[in-house]
Design an enzyme around this catalytic site. Structure first.
Site, PDB file in Angstrom:
ATOM      1  N   LYS A  78      -3.976 -17.432 -20.772  1.00  0.00           N
ATOM      2  CA  LYS A  78      -4.641 -16.235 -20.235  1.00  0.00           C
ATOM      3  C   LYS A  78      -5.740 -15.821 -21.208  1.00  0.00           C
ATOM      4  O   LYS A  78      -5.585 -15.963 -22.425  1.00  0.00           O
ATOM      5  CB  LYS A  78      -3.625 -15.090 -20.124  1.00  0.00           C
ATOM      6  CG  LYS A  78      -4.050 -14.001 -19.169  1.00  0.00           C
ATOM      7  CD  LYS A  78      -3.627 -14.320 -17.752  1.00  0.00           C
ATOM      8  CE  LYS A  78      -4.015 -13.208 -16.803  1.00  0.00           C
ATOM      9  NZ  LYS A  78      -3.458 -13.437 -15.453  1.00  0.00           N
ATOM     10  N   VAL A 107      -2.770  -2.737   1.742  1.00  0.00           N
ATOM     11  CA  VAL A 107      -3.277  -3.716   2.717  1.00  0.00           C
ATOM     12  C   VAL A 107      -4.684  -4.162   2.313  1.00  0.00           C
ATOM     13  O   VAL A 107      -5.653  -3.943   3.032  1.00  0.00           O
ATOM     14  CB  VAL A 107      -3.231  -3.188   4.173  1.00  0.00           C
ATOM     15  CG1 VAL A 107      -1.854  -3.414   4.759  1.00  0.00           C
ATOM     16  CG2 VAL A 107      -3.609  -1.724   4.276  1.00  0.00           C
ATOM     17  N   GLY A 108      -4.757  -4.782   1.131  1.00  0.00           N
ATOM     18  CA  GLY A 108      -6.013  -5.334   0.634  1.00  0.00           C
ATOM     19  C   GLY A 108      -6.097  -6.813   0.922  1.00  0.00           C
ATOM     20  O   GLY A 108      -5.712  -7.282   2.007  1.00  0.00           O
TER      21      GLY A 108
HETATM   22  P1  NAD Z   1      -6.553  -5.457  -3.452  1.00  0.00           P
HETATM   23  O1  NAD Z   1      -7.184  -4.634  -4.525  1.00  0.00           O
HETATM   24  O2  NAD Z   1      -7.409  -6.283  -2.561  1.00  0.00           O
HETATM   25  O3  NAD Z   1      -5.659  -4.519  -2.511  1.00  0.00           O
HETATM   26  C1  NAD Z   1      -4.762  -3.586  -3.002  1.00  0.00           C
HETATM   27  C2  NAD Z   1      -4.638  -2.468  -1.965  1.00  0.00           C
HETATM   28  O4  NAD Z   1      -3.589  -1.595  -2.394  1.00  0.00           O
HETATM   29  C3  NAD Z   1      -5.897  -1.609  -1.822  1.00  0.00           C
HETATM   30  O5  NAD Z   1      -6.204  -1.446  -0.443  1.00  0.00           O
HETATM   31  C4  NAD Z   1      -5.511  -0.271  -2.480  1.00  0.00           C
HETATM   32  O6  NAD Z   1      -6.128   0.852  -1.831  1.00  0.00           O
HETATM   33  C5  NAD Z   1      -4.006  -0.241  -2.251  1.00  0.00           C
HETATM   34  N1  NAD Z   1      -3.254   0.544  -3.239  1.00  0.00           N
HETATM   35  C6  NAD Z   1      -3.463   0.642  -4.569  1.00  0.00           C
HETATM   36  N2  NAD Z   1      -2.497   1.411  -5.128  1.00  0.00           N
HETATM   37  C7  NAD Z   1      -1.651   1.751  -4.133  1.00  0.00           C
HETATM   38  C8  NAD Z   1      -0.450   2.512  -4.068  1.00  0.00           C
HETATM   39  N3  NAD Z   1       0.086   3.045  -5.167  1.00  0.00           N
HETATM   40  N4  NAD Z   1       0.145   2.670  -2.865  1.00  0.00           N
HETATM   41  C9  NAD Z   1      -0.383   2.130  -1.747  1.00  0.00           C
HETATM   42  N5  NAD Z   1      -1.529   1.404  -1.741  1.00  0.00           N
HETATM   43  C10 NAD Z   1      -2.143   1.221  -2.923  1.00  0.00           C
HETATM   44  O7  NAD Z   1      -5.483  -6.361  -4.223  1.00  0.00           O
HETATM   45  P2  NAD Z   1      -4.856  -7.747  -3.731  1.00  0.00           P
HETATM   46  O8  NAD Z   1      -5.728  -8.864  -4.185  1.00  0.00           O
HETATM   47  O9  NAD Z   1      -4.488  -7.618  -2.293  1.00  0.00           O
HETATM   48  O10 NAD Z   1      -3.549  -7.822  -4.631  1.00  0.00           O
HETATM   49  C11 NAD Z   1      -2.436  -6.988  -4.366  1.00  0.00           C
HETATM   50  C12 NAD Z   1      -1.364  -7.227  -5.423  1.00  0.00           C
HETATM   51  O11 NAD Z   1      -0.970  -8.613  -5.385  1.00  0.00           O
HETATM   52  C13 NAD Z   1      -1.815  -6.982  -6.857  1.00  0.00           C
HETATM   53  O12 NAD Z   1      -0.707  -6.539  -7.625  1.00  0.00           O
HETATM   54  C14 NAD Z   1      -2.231  -8.366  -7.341  1.00  0.00           C
HETATM   55  O13 NAD Z   1      -2.138  -8.467  -8.750  1.00  0.00           O
HETATM   56  C15 NAD Z   1      -1.181  -9.207  -6.664  1.00  0.00           C
HETATM   57  N6  NAD Z   1      -1.583 -10.605  -6.462  1.00  0.00           N
HETATM   58  C16 NAD Z   1      -2.683 -10.903  -5.736  1.00  0.00           C
HETATM   59  C17 NAD Z   1      -3.029 -12.228  -5.522  1.00  0.00           C
HETATM   60  C18 NAD Z   1      -4.232 -12.590  -4.689  1.00  0.00           C
HETATM   61  O14 NAD Z   1      -4.311 -13.746  -4.259  1.00  0.00           O
HETATM   62  N7  NAD Z   1      -5.145 -11.683  -4.412  1.00  0.00           N
HETATM   63  C19 NAD Z   1      -2.243 -13.262  -6.070  1.00  0.00           C
HETATM   64  C20 NAD Z   1      -1.095 -12.934  -6.814  1.00  0.00           C
HETATM   65  C21 NAD Z   1      -0.786 -11.585  -7.003  1.00  0.00           C
END
Ligand code: NAD
Length: 350
Positions: free
Chosen positions: A82, A183-184
């Site tokens: 990392k 829901v991101g």
């Molecule tokens: P993102 O930023 O696209 O979406 C996150 C969503 O969560 C946003 O819409 C935000 O408004 C909402 N949010 C933030 N805090 C919140 C809360 N306390 N309650 C409700 N909603 C909340 O992020 P992502 O890429 O979808 O990733 C989501 C999670 O999954 C993160 O923890 C990330 O580290 C993990 N993750 C993502 C990936 C990936 O492929 N993107 C891979 C492994 C892990």
């Protein structure tokens, strides 16, 4: 006792850490390499502000170790690493670009010993820039930048199936109530797949506009952040922030299963035991959320066939089924079973 750069490195059991200082932006670069038994170290690049450089170093070491287990859990030929770029102040756009170029030049000097992707504070555009200079960014190619979100969502979807099968005897999501928190990039495609498969999806997002748009697209019901802990559901799928499973929330959970994409869902490892004691089945985060890493890692290794990539991601279902079965036999948390399985995989490939 105050932590120092020397003390933190001395106490670490990883392979080593590369450090460099960019005088122009007054920022430190730490590239931590934890374990390379499976292959060259690979992990995201985090660019954050830290009060002290040592705090950035601590993050790099901790996250590199996590990557060792993530890759081993996913049975991928990568080692744990990392990078943290620890800035001490805000940077203007030119300074930030120059810092990324400085970082990319360090990757060139490591000649592939570390390859990287997006993490907190870096964007796919940053990875394109870093990749163009260094050739060591994962998920970028001259003509396209890969989005890991849909692959991660597929992994969570099949992981939920494995958990349902273990708890209820059938993997079918139809009719199952599932609360998706966030829901991101991951939560939205997950909610879509679940809705299409007939699940009763409820979603919560801190951003009201995002929640409404997702509800309109999926037909799911929106739940407010206040209401979410009182929802009686089969599955809680955390797909937003980490540490939502902690001594404050675990007693309030009203679900049979926790299975979502968020990183570091447990505040401390003890919380895995607390979930087990409450009879809640927990899908270890680094196993269920590995879909994006699996797909982008395989693309980096030269795989181009989409169906083959999806098949690799779908293997998360079988892996989790085995972890749940092993944990049940030993009457222990799946966290313990997943860790043991990753350790065995590492030892077998030493
Ligand atoms: P993102 O930023 O696209 O979406 C996150 C969503 O969560 C946003 O819409 C935000 O408004 C909402 N949010 C933030 N805090 C919140 C809360 N306390 N309650 C409700 N909603 C909340 O992020 P992502 O890429 O979808 O990733 C989501 C999670 O999954 C993160 O923890 C990330 O580290 C993990 N993750 C993502 C990936 C990936 O492929 N993107 C891979 C492994 C892990």
């Amino acid at each position: 006792m105050e932590q120092t750069l020397e003390g933190v490195v001395r106490a670490w059991d990883g392979d080593g850490v590369f450090s460099a200082y960019d005088a122009r932006s007054e920022s430190w670069v730490f590239i931590a390499i934890h374990d390379t038994r499976l292959g060259p170290a690979s992990g995201g690049t985090r660019l954050e502000r830290y009060d002290r450089p040592v705090d950035g170093l601590i993050d790099a070491l901790r996250l590199a170790e996590g990557m060792t287990y993530k890759w081993a859990g996913a049975e991928m030929p990568y080692g744990g690493g990392k990078a943290v770029i620890a800035r001490s102040r805000s940077l203007d756009a030119d300074e930030r670009d120059a810092l990324l170029d400085f970082y990319a030049a360090r990757l060139v000097s490591l000649r592939g010993a570390f390859q990287t992707g997006v993490d907190m504070g870096t964007t796919p555009e940053d990875m394109s820039r870093i990749g163009t200079i260094s050739g060591h960014a994962v998920g970028v190619s001259p003509d396209r930048t890969e989005d890991p979100g849909p692959y991660t969502a597929l992994g969570v979807f099949v992981g939920i199936r494995a958990a349902l099968a273990h708890r209820f005897g059938s993997p079918d999501v139809a009719g199952r109530s599932i609360l998706v928190q966030g829901v991101g990039d991951v939560g939205l495609p997950l909610a879509e797949q679940l809705s299409e498969a007939g699940a009763d999806v409820r979603l919560v997002d801190l951003d009201d506009a995002v929640a409404s748009a997702a509800a309109a697209r999926t037909g799911a019901a929106v739940v407010s952040a206040d209401e979410m802990w009182s929802q009686d559901v089969d599955v809680y799928a955390p797909c937003a922030v980490g540490a939502t499973l902690n001594p404050d929330t675990i007693p309030r959970l009203r679900c049979e299963i926790v299975a979502g994409s968020a990183n570091n869902q447990l505040l401390t490892p003890r919380d895995g035991g607390a979930l087990h004691d409450r009879g809640i089945l927990y899908a270890p985060d680094y196993v269920i959320n590995a879909g994006g890493a699996i797909a982008l890692g395989r693309i980096h290794l030269g795989e181009r066939d989409e169906e083959t990539l999806l098949d690799h991601v779908r293997r998360i279902e079988g892996r989790l089924s085995e972890i749940f079965a092993e944990a049940a036999r030993a009457d222990e948390s799946p966290v313990v079973a997943a860790h043991g399985r990753a350790e065995r995989y590492l030892e077998a490939h030493d």
